[in-house]
Design a protein around this motif. Structure first.
Motif, PDB file in Angstrom:
ATOM      1  N   PRO A 153      -0.610  -1.321  -4.758  1.00 44.64           N
ATOM      2  CA  PRO A 153      -0.586  -1.174  -6.197  1.00 44.64           C
ATOM      3  C   PRO A 153       0.716  -1.730  -6.773  1.00 44.64           C
ATOM      4  O   PRO A 153       1.787  -1.485  -6.233  1.00 44.64           O
ATOM      5  N   GLY A 154       0.562  -2.453  -7.861  1.00 43.76           N
ATOM      6  CA  GLY A 154       1.726  -3.006  -8.529  1.00 43.76           C
ATOM      7  C   GLY A 154       2.126  -2.134  -9.702  1.00 43.76           C
ATOM      8  O   GLY A 154       3.280  -2.085 -10.090  1.00 43.76           O
ATOM      9  N   GLN A 155       1.141  -1.449 -10.258  1.00 43.12           N
ATOM     10  CA  GLN A 155       1.406  -0.706 -11.492  1.00 43.12           C
ATOM     11  C   GLN A 155       1.628   0.771 -11.142  1.00 43.12           C
ATOM     12  O   GLN A 155       1.011   1.295 -10.226  1.00 43.12           O
ATOM     13  N   PRO A 156       2.510   1.420 -11.926  1.00 46.33           N
ATOM     14  CA  PRO A 156       2.668   2.859 -11.706  1.00 46.33           C
ATOM     15  C   PRO A 156       1.329   3.559 -11.928  1.00 46.33           C
ATOM     16  O   PRO A 156       0.542   3.148 -12.788  1.00 46.33           O
ATOM     17  N   GLY A 157       1.061   4.563 -11.122  1.00 44.92           N
ATOM     18  CA  GLY A 157      -0.184   5.311 -11.319  1.00 44.92           C
ATOM     19  C   GLY A 157      -1.369   4.734 -10.568  1.00 44.92           C
ATOM     20  O   GLY A 157      -2.446   5.296 -10.587  1.00 44.92           O
ATOM     21  N   GLU A 158      -1.175   3.599  -9.873  1.00 46.89           N
ATOM     22  CA  GLU A 158      -2.284   3.068  -9.058  1.00 46.89           C
ATOM     23  C   GLU A 158      -2.218   3.746  -7.702  1.00 46.89           C
ATOM     24  O   GLU A 158      -1.170   3.731  -7.069  1.00 46.89           O
ATOM     25  N   PHE A 159      -3.307   4.311  -7.265  1.00 44.00           N
ATOM     26  CA  PHE A 159      -3.240   4.963  -5.949  1.00 44.00           C
ATOM     27  C   PHE A 159      -4.445   4.652  -5.082  1.00 44.00           C
ATOM     28  O   PHE A 159      -4.581   5.170  -3.998  1.00 44.00           O
ATOM     29  N   ARG A 160      -5.363   3.801  -5.575  1.00 43.21           N
ATOM     30  CA  ARG A 160      -6.469   3.334  -4.733  1.00 43.21           C
ATOM     31  C   ARG A 160      -6.237   1.842  -4.520  1.00 43.21           C
ATOM     32  O   ARG A 160      -5.988   1.118  -5.477  1.00 43.21           O
ATOM     33  N   GLY A 204       3.027   5.331  -2.336  1.00 44.05           N
ATOM     34  CA  GLY A 204       2.308   6.574  -2.652  1.00 44.05           C
ATOM     35  C   GLY A 204       0.802   6.423  -2.824  1.00 44.05           C
ATOM     36  O   GLY A 204       0.204   7.190  -3.565  1.00 44.05           O
ATOM     37  N   VAL A 205       0.168   5.467  -2.102  1.00 44.34           N
ATOM     38  CA  VAL A 205      -1.285   5.336  -2.264  1.00 44.34           C
ATOM     39  C   VAL A 205      -2.001   6.532  -1.641  1.00 44.34           C
ATOM     40  O   VAL A 205      -1.502   7.170  -0.718  1.00 44.34           O
ATOM     41  N   ARG A 206      -3.184   6.805  -2.155  1.00 40.79           N
ATOM     42  CA  ARG A 206      -3.963   7.946  -1.663  1.00 40.79           C
ATOM     43  C   ARG A 206      -5.274   7.495  -1.013  1.00 40.79           C
ATOM     44  O   ARG A 206      -5.966   8.269  -0.385  1.00 40.79           O
ATOM     45  N   GLU A 207      -5.635   6.243  -1.267  1.00 43.62           N
ATOM     46  CA  GLU A 207      -6.921   5.786  -0.724  1.00 43.62           C
ATOM     47  C   GLU A 207      -6.852   4.284  -0.453  1.00 43.62           C
ATOM     48  O   GLU A 207      -6.414   3.518  -1.309  1.00 43.62           O
ATOM     49  N   ILE A 208      -7.265   3.903   0.748  1.00 48.81           N
ATOM     50  CA  ILE A 208      -7.222   2.487   1.128  1.00 48.81           C
ATOM     51  C   ILE A 208      -8.610   2.051   1.558  1.00 48.81           C
ATOM     52  O   ILE A 208      -9.248   2.719   2.378  1.00 48.81           O
ATOM     53  N   THR A 209      -9.086   0.951   1.007  1.00 48.77           N
ATOM     54  CA  THR A 209     -10.373   0.395   1.451  1.00 48.77           C
ATOM     55  C   THR A 209     -10.100  -0.926   2.163  1.00 48.77           C
ATOM     56  O   THR A 209      -9.583  -1.879   1.562  1.00 48.77           O
ATOM     57  N   LEU A 210     -10.436  -0.966   3.453  1.00 49.03           N
ATOM     58  CA  LEU A 210     -10.266  -2.203   4.227  1.00 49.03           C
ATOM     59  C   LEU A 210     -11.390  -3.157   3.841  1.00 49.03           C
ATOM     60  O   LEU A 210     -12.555  -2.756   3.768  1.00 49.03           O
ATOM     61  N   LEU A 211     -11.039  -4.417   3.608  1.00 47.44           N
ATOM     62  CA  LEU A 211     -12.025  -5.355   3.074  1.00 47.44           C
ATOM     63  C   LEU A 211     -12.305  -6.523   3.984  1.00 47.44           C
ATOM     64  O   LEU A 211     -11.391  -7.061   4.623  1.00 47.44           O
ATOM     65  N   GLY A 212     -13.557  -6.931   4.000  1.00 46.91           N
ATOM     66  CA  GLY A 212     -13.974  -8.161   4.663  1.00 46.91           C
ATOM     67  C   GLY A 212     -15.452  -8.345   4.363  1.00 46.91           C
ATOM     68  O   GLY A 212     -16.128  -7.367   4.035  1.00 46.91           O
ATOM     69  N   GLN A 213     -15.970  -9.572   4.488  1.00 49.73           N
ATOM     70  CA  GLN A 213     -17.406  -9.770   4.256  1.00 49.73           C
ATOM     71  C   GLN A 213     -18.221  -9.084   5.334  1.00 49.73           C
ATOM     72  O   GLN A 213     -19.375  -8.747   5.129  1.00 49.73           O
ATOM     73  N   ASN A 214     -17.619  -8.916   6.496  1.00 49.51           N
ATOM     74  CA  ASN A 214     -18.328  -8.298   7.610  1.00 49.51           C
ATOM     75  C   ASN A 214     -17.281  -7.654   8.517  1.00 49.51           C
ATOM     76  O   ASN A 214     -16.941  -8.193   9.572  1.00 49.51           O
ATOM     77  N   VAL A 215     -16.760  -6.499   8.099  1.00 47.35           N
ATOM     78  CA  VAL A 215     -15.619  -5.903   8.818  1.00 47.35           C
ATOM     79  C   VAL A 215     -15.956  -5.569  10.269  1.00 47.35           C
ATOM     80  O   VAL A 215     -15.074  -5.527  11.112  1.00 47.35           O
TER      81      VAL A 215
END
Ligand code: SAM
Ligand code: SF4
Ligand code: F3S
Length: 451
Positions: A153-160, A204-215
């Protein structure tokens, strides 16, 4: 201060790449424009997956052409940048038909963009922006894809946050443009994933989504996707609050028993899976080149439901593929009834030039596609409501995201990535809390914070 206006189309991968671009712009002294009239730079990060996605961007390009002329009349300079999958697919056409685009970059030149923007415009008469021709960034040859060091996250308050772990696709499903515009599959070095994870933790992130077209086909040396998850999970802080981990998208042909076992373990790994089936007829699945049968998908789904009873299972369904008969279509409805997806993204087939299916007659009439799509949507709405109604009165953990549009309420997400609205104080935003699911309004739960 210099200000930019960024519009992102298409998938989460594009959104993640836009997040990374914004970080780069802000490090170089740019800030997001409050409104379009004050922007000096417009960036369109584009998508080619369906014709409609491209048509929207052509429409926006027309709008920005007028906007640019208006700015020029007021003595202001507005630069227009187009990047992403459409830049990759339609380079020649864009160069010829959109001379008001100052910089054009495909998928493989995104990392060159920030520097290109620093360059001074060339003098009148040069083959540069002011000569009415776009600067196309290294349009010849494809460099290997480069993962950015940080996506958000670049902006304050981004946590996903969406964290790319792969790029491209080797599957070449008959209908799909993605492998052509994104190139072959590349898996990101786990060290760089862990480095980014450390930065995100610090932010301070609270949620991470790993990305790929076919993880599920992630592979770096000996490390496969379940192995990568096993490396990442211990790195996620769980106290005083958890950090959730998700991943997107899974291909049914590569979903391994080890991954199902990890999902069953629960904990930081959310019991949520997006597993696109696309169709319920073997004939169509084969023509699509999906690499699995209806039966194989059904037994995967059955195993998942058995081993991970709490799983929120979603899918993509593609209606109107060439040659789809009424019987093929009925098989899709039956499959949906059997699997009971929690939700589905539904699409009508759209021929994309360059794909294998483009050579087949697009023979399902438009109105038939529309009727079938409406039927699929109606059925899915019924199933989604039924599944959600079954969970009413449960107490569930949620991550609070933002104030809801309804005054005083908060908007939150469940482990299954479903929306919950409940009354609560704004201090909860960015934190986990427990909410009792009380009612369902459309697809949204209404809840009550537990004392
Ligand atoms: N990698 C993912 C997978 O294997 O399912 C999908 C990625 S694609 C960007 C997202 C969805 O767009 C696909 O699942 C498919 O349903 C839809 N899609 C792709 N090509 C399409 C086309 N030509 N017409 C309509 N929908 C399409
Ligand atoms: Fe497209 Fe198939 Fe690759 Fe998904 S797996 S991106 S649908 S080619
Ligand atoms: Fe669209 Fe490219 Fe994503 S075509 S769906 S932006 S990979």
């Amino acid at each position: 201060m210099k200000s930019y206006w960024l519009e992102t189309y298409g998938c989460q991968m594009n959104k993640a790449e836009s997040g990374s671009l914004e970080l780069g712009l802000q490090e170089r002294g740019w800030r997001p424009a409050g409104n379009l009239d004050e922007a000096e730079l417009v960036i369109l990060n584009t998508c080619s997956v369906r014709a409609t996605a491209e048509e929207r961007v052509w429409g926006r390009l027309g709008f920005f052409k007028a906007q640019k002329a208006r700015a020029a009349r007021r003595g202001r300079r507005l630069r227009v940048v187009l990047l992403g999958c459409m830049g990759e697919r339609l380079k020649a056409q864009l160069l010829a038909q959109a001379p008001h685009v100052d910089v054009l970059a495909g998928t493989f030149q995104k990392h060159l963009l920030l520097e290109a923007l620093e360059e001074e415009p060339r003098a009148e008469g040069d083959a540069g922006p002011s000569a009415g021709r776009p600067t196309a960034l290294s349009l010849t040859g494809r460099e290997p894809y480069r993962f950015a060091a940080r996506h958000s996250p670049g902006q304050p308050g981004e946590f996903r946050v969406f964290l790319p772990i792969m790029h491209g696709c080797d599957n070449f499903c008959a209908y799909c443009i993605v492998p052509y515009v994104r190139g072959p599959e590349v898996s990101r070095d786990p060290r760089s994933i862990l480095e980014e994870l450390a930065q995100l933790k610090a932010a301070g992130v609270r949620e991470i989504t790993l990305l790929g077209q076919n993880v599920n086909s992630y592979r770096h040396g000996e490390l496969d996707f379940p192995g990568l998850l096993e490396r990442l999970l211990p790195e996620l802080p769980q106290f005083p609050e958890p950090t959730w981990l998700r991943f997107l998208t899974s291909h049914p042909k590569d979903l391994s028993p080890r991954l199902v076992a990890l999902l069953a373990r629960g904990g930081a790994l959310c019991r949520q899976l997006h597993l696109p089936v696309q169709h319920g007829s073997d004939r169509v699945l084969q023509a699509m080149g999906r690499g699995y049968t209806r039966g194989a998908y059904l037994s995967l789904a059955e195993g998942l439901r058995k081993e991970v009873p709490e799983l929120v299972l979603t899918t993509d369904i593609l209606i109107g593929f060439p040659g789809e008969t009424e019987e093929d279509f009925r098989l899709t409805l039956e499959l949906m009834e059997q699997v009971q997806f929690d939700d589905a993204f539904t699409y009508r087939y759209n021929p994309r030039e360059g794909t294998r299916a483009y050579l087949l007659a697009d023979d399902v009439p438009g109105e038939v596609k529309q009727e079938r799509l409406s039927e699929v949507i109606r059925l899915q709405r019924r199933i989604s409501s039924r599944r959600r109604l079954e969970r009413l009165s449960r107490l569930v953990p949620v991550l609070v995201e933002a104030p809801s549009k309804r005054g005083g309420d908060l908007l939150a997400r469940t482990e299954g990535d479903e929306t919950v609205v409940f009354p609560g104080p704004p201090e909860l935003i960015g934190h986990f809390t427990q909410v009792r699911l009380r009612e369902l309004s459309g697809h949204t739960f209404r809840g009550e914070k537990s004392a």
